[in-house]
Design a protein around this motif. Structure first.
Motif: not given
Length: 753
Positions: A706-710
């Motif tokens: 669920n990483i920031y920025g995808g």
């Protein structure tokens, strides 16, 4: 009031084929979205609306007198006093332009011309106050002049008997008008309403935009997959994702509502819209390393922010070479979120910088020196009703704004509290030409640094959830300290997290981010705009030493990898002609490198970025979009200009990813490569080396993040790292239900005072 004009053709157009004539039934008509009843409510035909009605103010009988004046002008000239191709253009004309008074026939009596002018005064206080005064002024006015007026009109239409017909129609219209308006009662302003629109989860809560006609809203959300643009009709509950907009941010509409501009994969793009459906694949208009807002003018000019730290640029909506329209000066961190004023020449934007510099500015396409209007926490947006909206200390406020002065007047009024903020000075509100206002409450999604095992199991967290734009975590060679970029009190710096201890590393008022550790952990290289561009700097002793520049060229650079022997730093270099290239900077042990000795490692017409040295220093992994989408490649590292360098060896490359990839990183030991899939999945590829040949295995999914920025190339840099013991550190978005978008209809700021 425009009903008076029904049932007859204006002068000179009875049966006319004049292409300039638009029947009243086809005139641009403003309808409000069905916020309460599910059915559109006609608010008025734009060409006959008074300025106060167009601005959403309460109206009285003077609005009807205005409408009568507009009809009478049209009867006498054959043209509407306020025309436009669509609702937006017509409203702009009503609010800011004067009729073409020279179009009145010379045979029209002077006192008749004067009464028309008095009916069409923009300030209702200076307008005729009662229709009886109009009747007295027009009584008998056409009895002797009708033949002369007829001669003027007949010349346009070649119908000799039309003049008497026009005069008769004017008389009939006057009688009908008096019948309609004699029992006039004051109009009650409609009540203000606020409704909420729920959206799927989003990592960009301020990325939304109302269409000019107020019928649609575009927003960024993830839904079931990666983040992209969605469209929702405000008259129904229909919501549609737009294909090809993965990784999109900061959408903005074309004036006709038939296209959307947005930023994704390092570019400014446009997608055409019809009936809420995207038409075809989005088109690239210009490079935009980290696009931060745009605005689309009526003449097809787009002004946009290609990066958080850059000047504003202009480009044609059809795409051409982008040129600057502002200049980033000392103590300025960049210009973002432009929005055109109705004149299509001047625009508002937010200037990032020191507290006494940052704020809302007024710029112009001719490059005139920007004027600071007010300090603020976000960009401002202008309402045609004469108000400026922006955020201040978490509150959406509005203040009277006169673009002709230009200056704010009166006192601010609060519109809503708890406004979402992107932390970069971007716009937090959207408005339509019909006066609908949209905003979202709630802060930006918090991000939590999370330790994850290769299996995907969560092993723990580092620090507390952070909404202060926590970006680019990098694990120190000792495996304990982590460098990260954070924004505190409006200033972004490099910080260190060491267990429960948090300390600041850089102290300049400039914008500092993208930290990179030296192999011995004694230095950090980072990007800063303190020299006016995005140059590289280094600090010694983790915040206890001097911050030194590594040369200054003004170009935007991002350090991405430091060779294990300490000799070289790889960095991205933004180029207006070739997008992004890979460069290498010799570091000479512990001393600062010389920018003059930097050399191009890879320059192509494509975007080549995120270079990563292998642990043995023989190979470089990187991302390139040469195939039409981002993929991961590997090539041998040969220092440009090195004696005996093999050209063929340096030119050969191997593709590592299979279905798209971004942000490569080598596993400690060098036998595997990690990267993110477009959906944000952590992928691994085994790598074997035989002599000068590299063999890559099949990509394998390790775990979903669920990483920031995808996983899209969102220009945020790599938001994960790997510790020496093989653990992953993920800058994860703390998921939760997205706060709804609130729509305000019939906003009455005077009542809010």
């Amino acid at each position: 009031a425009h009903e008076v004009g029904r049932g007859f053709s204006p002068a000179g157009h009875a049966g006319s084929k004049d292409p300039a004539y638009v029947p009243p039934s086809q005139a641009p008509t403003i309808t409000s979205p069905a916020l309460l009843t599910g059915a559109g409510m006609i608010l008025g035909t734009a060409a006959y609306m008074s300025p106060e009605q167009a601005r959403g103010k309460a109206v009285d009988k003077r609005a009807d007198i205005w409408a009568f004046g507009a009809v009478l002008f049209e009867m006498l000239t054959g043209h509407r006093p306020f025309a436009g191709d669509d609702v937006t253009d017509t409203i702009v004309s009503v609010v800011s332009k004067e009729p073409d008074w020279s179009a009145l026939p010379s045979a029209v009596p002077a006192h008749v011309s004067q009464i028309v002018r008095l009916c069409l005064r923009k300030d209702p206080k200076q307008r005729v106050g009662d229709i009886r005064d109009v009747r007295m002024a027009l009584d008998g006015a056409f009895e002797s002049t009708a033949p002369h007026v007829a001669a003027v009109v007949a010349g346009r239409t070649a119908r000799a008997g039309l003049g008497w017909t026009v005069a008769g129609v004017v008389g009939v219209a006057l009688v009908a008008t008096l019948i309609v308006w004699a029992p006039w009662q004051p109009t009650i302003a409609p009540p203000e309403t606020r409704v909420e629109i729920s959206t799927p989860a989003t990592d960009s809560p301020t990325s939304f935009a109302l269409s000019p006609d107020g019928r649609w809203i575009a927003f960024v959300a993830s839904g079931e997959g990666s983040s992209r643009l969605w469209l929702r009709s405000l008259a129904t509950t229909a919501t549609q994702p737009l294909r090809g907009t993965e990784g999109a941010t900061y959408p903005f509409w074309a004036p006709d509502g038939r296209s959307l501009g947005f930023f994704a994969a390092g570019a400014l793009k446009r997608i055409d819209i019809e009936g809420g459906i995207g038409l075809g694949i989005p088109r690239i208009l210009a490079p935009a390393l980290n696009g931060s807002g745009g605005t689309w003018g009526a003449d097809g000019t787009i002004v946009f922010a290609p990066a958080l730290t850059s000047a504003l640029m202009r480009v044609s909506a059809s795409g051409d070479a982008a040129t600057p329209v502002t200049t980033v000066g000392p103590l300025q961190q960049g210009h973002v979120s432009p929005s055109f004023l109705p004149d299509g020449h001047r625009f508002l934007f937010y200037m990032r910088g020191a507290p006494d510099t940052a704020g809302i500015y007024l710029g112009a396409l001719d490059g005139a020196r920007p004027v600071r209007l007010t300090s603020a926490d976000s960009a401002g947006l202008f309402l045609s009703s004469g108000w400026l909206l922006w955020a201040r200390a978490g509150t959406l406020v509005a203040q009277r704004f006169d673009p002709t002065m230009p200056a704010l007047t009166g006192e601010p009024v609060a519109v809503a509290d708890g406004i979402a903020d992107d932390g970069f000075g971007g716009s937090v509100v959207s408005v339509s030409a019909t006066g609908v206002v949209a905003y979202r409450t709630g802060g930006a999604n918090a991000r939590q640094l999370t330790w994850v095992a290769r299996s995907g199991m969560t092993l723990g967290t580092l620090g507390a959830p952070d909404t202060n734009n926590q970006l680019g975590p990098r694990v120190a060679p000792d495996g304990h300290r982590v460098a990260v970029a954070r924004t505190v009190q409006g200033n972004q710096d490099i910080w260190l997290l060491d267990g429960a201890r948090t300390s600041r590393v850089t102290f300049d008022v400039a914008f500092d981010w993208y930290p990179l550790w030296s192999p011995d952990g004694a230095r950090i290289v980072f990007r800063s705009n303190r020299t006016g561009g995005g140059d590289l700097f280094q600090t010694r002793g983790a915040g206890t030493g001097r911050e030194e520049p590594l040369g200054a060229t003004g170009e935007t650079k991002t350090a991405t990898s430091w060779s294990a022997d300490g000799r070289f730093v790889l960095y991205n270099n933004a180029d207006s002609k070739t997008s992004t290239d890979l460069w290498v900077l010799p570091m000479n042990g512990s001393s600062a490198g010389s920018e003059n000795r930097s050399a191009v490692l890879l320059r192509t017409p494509f975007r080549d970025a995120y270079g990563a040295f292998s642990p043995d220093g023989r190979w470089v992994a990187y991302m390139s979009n040469e195939s039409g989408r981002p993929e991961i490649y590997v090539r041998a590292f040969v220092m440009p200009g090195a004696a005996g360098g093999a050209t063929s060896e340096a030119a050969r490359q191997w593709q590592i990813s299979a279905e798209g990839g971004n942000y490569p990183l080598w596993r400690p030991g060098g036998r595997e490569l990690y990267y993110l899939s477009p959906a944000g999945e952590m992928m691994a590829v085994p790598v074997a080396v035989t002599g000068a040949t590299l063999e890559a295995g099949t990509p394998t999914l390790l775990f979903r993040t669920n990483i920031y920025g995808g996983g899209a190339d969102a220009q945020l840099g790599r938001q994960y790292d790997v510790s020496p013991d093989g653990r992953f550190l993920i800058n994860a978005v703390v998921q939760g239900d997205a706060e709804p978008i609130t729509l305000i209809q019939n906003w009455n700021p005077e009542a809010a005072k």
